[in-house]
Design an enzyme around this catalytic site. Sequence first.
Site, PDB file in Angstrom:
ATOM      1  N   ARG A   1      -7.852  -4.430  -3.041  1.00  0.00           N
ATOM      2  CA  ARG A   1      -7.416  -3.266  -3.836  1.00  0.00           C
ATOM      3  C   ARG A   1      -8.425  -3.066  -4.972  1.00  0.00           C
ATOM      4  NH1 ARG A   1      -2.433  -2.630  -1.641  1.00  0.00           N
ATOM      5  NH2 ARG A   1      -1.581  -4.567  -0.834  1.00  0.00           N
TER       6      ARG A   1
ATOM      7  N   CYS B   1       0.835  -1.210   0.000  1.00  0.00           N
ATOM      8  CA  CYS B   1       0.000   0.000   0.000  1.00  0.00           C
ATOM      9  C   CYS B   1       0.865   1.255   0.000  1.00  0.00           C
ATOM     10  CB  CYS B   1      -0.919   0.021   1.223  1.00  0.00           C
ATOM     11  SG  CYS B   1      -1.992  -1.414   1.334  1.00  0.00           S
TER      12      CYS B   1
END
Length: 237
Positions: free
Chosen positions: A136, A53
């Site tokens: 995601r 991330c």
Amino acid sequence: MDTPEVPVTMPRIGDPAPAFTARTTQGDISFPGDYAGEWVILFSHPADFTPVCTSEFMTFASMEGDFRRYNTRLVGLSVDGLYCHIAWLRTIQEKMVYRDLKNVEVTFPLIDDVSMDVARRYGMIMPGEATTQAVRAVFVVDPAGVVRAIVYYPLSLGRNVAELLRMVVALQTADEFGVATPADWLPGEPVIVPPPGSCGTAKERMDGEVEGVECVDWFFCTKDLPETLIEERLARS
Ligand code: BEZ
């Protein structure tokens, strides 16, 4: 009494983007209303203070200017709280190095979704992958607030941010010029005419009667679309 749970749903391509209000690192937002007239990439990540991330956020932030050139805003989301977001973004700016990126400031909003309300509404929680984190997910929303593209990646796989920019430019090119874009298309390469679904003038095109159009077969015709024209019509300087 228990608070009623937000139903798990998922908008589909062509649906209005589900509306919500949220607290973010840039103040409160009302989505998609605050972004009327602009394109938006609404994307979720599993958790703050995690490596994949972090690399994604640094990359998104470093390309924010490229998205803005195409009238496109970035909005991030995870099920972490606001203070966690702020601490993570500060750490990114002060300490993190990824490829040639460092001292990266994230100035686009990151949504606090501790309640998971938005993540549930957008189908960002995929229990087979994780029940307490969002996958995601990427939703491309157009200036009218309609979902135009959806991409999902699992937890372990960082997104290709250049591809998301390419998607935005391709969608805008299709809208502006009434064309479709073939596999791996990049601005400046030939585009498909007419877009799939209409085969009215196939014979004329095959016979070379439509200027500038080249056909390999009746169903596969292309024409040049110069990058300068795309830039002129779509990009901001
Ligand atoms: C990461 O961003 O590194 C990550 C987050 C959740 C699960 C696996 C990896």
